[in-house]
Design a protein around this motif. Structure first.
Motif: not given
Lengths: 357, 148
Positions: B124-146
């Motif tokens: 149930a978590a939501l978090c802000v991450a730098a796009e550079s860190s979010a380019r290669s997300l691990p399995a189980g994590v996705e970008i949530l468009p806002v």
């Protein structure tokens, strides 16, 4: 002294428990310097309040408490359990809470609690002051409450609160935390509309009913028990408009208090309200507040206590600046004038440092 | 004259550096756990979640906010880009809502990588991450468009 020992014990227990569990513990308090005219002592320092604020939650269950160590007029420190509540969240539209809470009446009463760090001014309006400060409304509820938020399509959200509890005790300062003083329970209902079109705006209203029980019969141990001579039925009506967004802080709140004595059928109507406004410029927020209370023309026996005794009206105006110096410290400087219709008007100034760690 | 030319050259170099740094300026995204079925939010919905006005996701899970420390770039971005307020004001607002009992205490992380790690473990978590860190997300994590 025993209170302080208990407070220390609870503090140490909480800190050690915090190390082991998902418990968060914060400290809130304030210290101030004040000056006032028409007083035997014209100025003084205070460092009279410290509170522990533990919170914990596991998914849908949450817990919080406010344990306050506070000095009275006699300079003795006493400990009060100001809030202790357990809540279960069923959904956004249904949460159940039980314990000792702030009554969901108006905005200020449960918008601000005991830590003054968050308040814009150095103190609460008299209308919504706590019981031990002779506030007119029922500040605390000991009982159960349900609340929730219902979306109204694109228009906004409707927020409701429905509460029942022990309500009033024999005297204005009493909170019936252990011994209910009557079988009839207090009921409170609040409804608020939060429009999507203007985020930060809140418009709400209240109705609450309660009974003020007559004083207990005299005994050998207490030949003159405090309290009113007859049962009084109480009906509270309230309305509030709040806007807090884009550096603007605005609260307008009013209440009508109707007391009807059972035996004599005498009715007392009291009206009170205040407007508080501020505008933030960076970390500084200049503010002003005006409060006016008009008491019933006949003296209501329930309010003939402390500073309210014999008053026909109460007017208080104050202006100041709040500076959030750091994320933990707020400094406030404030000037205040109070007119009660009895004696001269009183001018006071306060420099307050409120903290939260 | 040569002095003047070198000053102009220095000015151009500074401007060029500024432009380059702006071009490289980090952008930020929201990340969610893949088991969370919510596929998008508006900024207003994010504000409600991070201040306790909404306590649940639309799926029914109890919301868990994850934030950076007050001086972290991620929290500064959350404050200005989503709430249009200073980080100090936003933190004060969150503390006030927790004090009122309206908001669940957020998890505080020290970096975008830690944020992604927490989101991976918390449905149930939501978090802000730098796009550079979010380019290669691990399995189980996705970008949530806002969106606005």
């Amino acid at each position: 002294m025993r209170d302080v020992a208990a407070f220390t014990f609870v503090s140490i227990s909480a800190i050690s428990f915090q190390a082991r569990a998902d418990l968060d513990l914060k400290f809130y308090g304030d210290t101030s310097f004040g000056v006032r005219n028409h007083s035997d002592v014209s100025n003084g320092f205070t460092a009279s309040r410290l509170e522990l604020f533990p919170t914990a939650s596991t998914d849908r269950v949450s817990f919080l408490a406010e344990l306050m160590a506070e000095a009275g007029e006699d300079n003795e420190i006493g400990v009060d359990l100001e809030r202790v509540q357990v809540a279960y969240l069923f959904s956004n539209w249904l949460r159940v809470r039980a314990g000792r809470m702030h009554t969901a009446f108006g905005y200020y009463n449960d918008g601000y609690h005991h830590g003054r760090f968050f308040e814009l001014t150095t103190g609460r309006p008299q209308l919504v002051s706590f019981e031990d400060e002779f506030g007119l409304l029922v500040a605390h509820l000991v009982g159960v409450a349900i609340d929730g938020q219902v979306p109204l399509g694109g228009a906004g959200d409707l927020h409701y609160d429905l509460e029942t509890g022990n309500g009033r005790g024999h005297v204005l300062q009493e909170v019936a935390v252990l011994q209910a003083r009557k079988s009839n329970k207090m009921f409170n209902f609040r409804l608020r509309f939060l429009p999507n079109a203007l985020e930060g705006l809140m418009i709400g209203g209240n109705v609450a009913t309660d009974q003020i029980p007559r004083a207990p019969p005299p005994t050998a141990a207490d030949p003159m028990p405090a309290g009113v001579p007859n049962d009084i039925r109480e009906v509270l009506w309230g309305a509030h408009v709040v806007y807090q967004q884009h550096q603007i802080h605005f609260i307008a709140e009013g209440a009508a208090i109707v007391h009807k004595e059972d035996v004599t059928s005498t009715v007392y109507r009291h009206y009170g309200g205040f407007i508080e406004a501020g505008y933030s410029i960076g970390d500084f927020t200049p503010y002003a507040r005006y409060e006016h209370i008009k008491f019933a023309s006949r003296l209501d026996p329930f309010y003939q206590l402390g500073p309210l005794a014999g008053l026909s009206e109460y007017k208080d105006g104050r202006a100041g600046v709040k500076w959030i110096a750091t994320e933990n410290i707020a400094l406030k400087i404030e000037g205040e004038t109070t007119i009660t219709g009895i004696g001269p008007s009183i001018q006071a100034g306060t420099l307050q440092c409120a903290f939260g760690f | 004259m040569r002095h003047g030319t070198s000053k102009i050259g220095l000015g151009v170099a500074v401007v060029a550096l500024l432009v380059a740094s702006v071009a490289r300026a980090e952008t930020y995204v929201f990340v969610r756990n893949s088991r969370n079925p919510v596929s998008g939010l508006t900024k207003a919905e994010v504000r409600k979640l991070f201040t306790g006005r909404s306590k649940q996701w639309s799926s029914g899970k109890v919301f868990q906010g994850v934030i950076g420390e007050i001086d972290s770039a991620e929290f500064v971005w959350l404050a200005w880009a989503i709430f249009d307020m200073s980080p100090k004001d936003l933190l004060t607002r969150m503390k006030q809502e927790i004090f009122r009992g309206e908001m669940k205490r957020p998890i505080v992380v020290k970096s975008s990588d830690e944020c992604i790690d927490v989101v991976q473990k918390t449905e149930a978590a939501l978090c802000v991450a730098a796009e550079s860190s979010a380019r290669s997300l691990p399995a189980g994590v996705e970008i949530l468009p806002v969106v606005d």
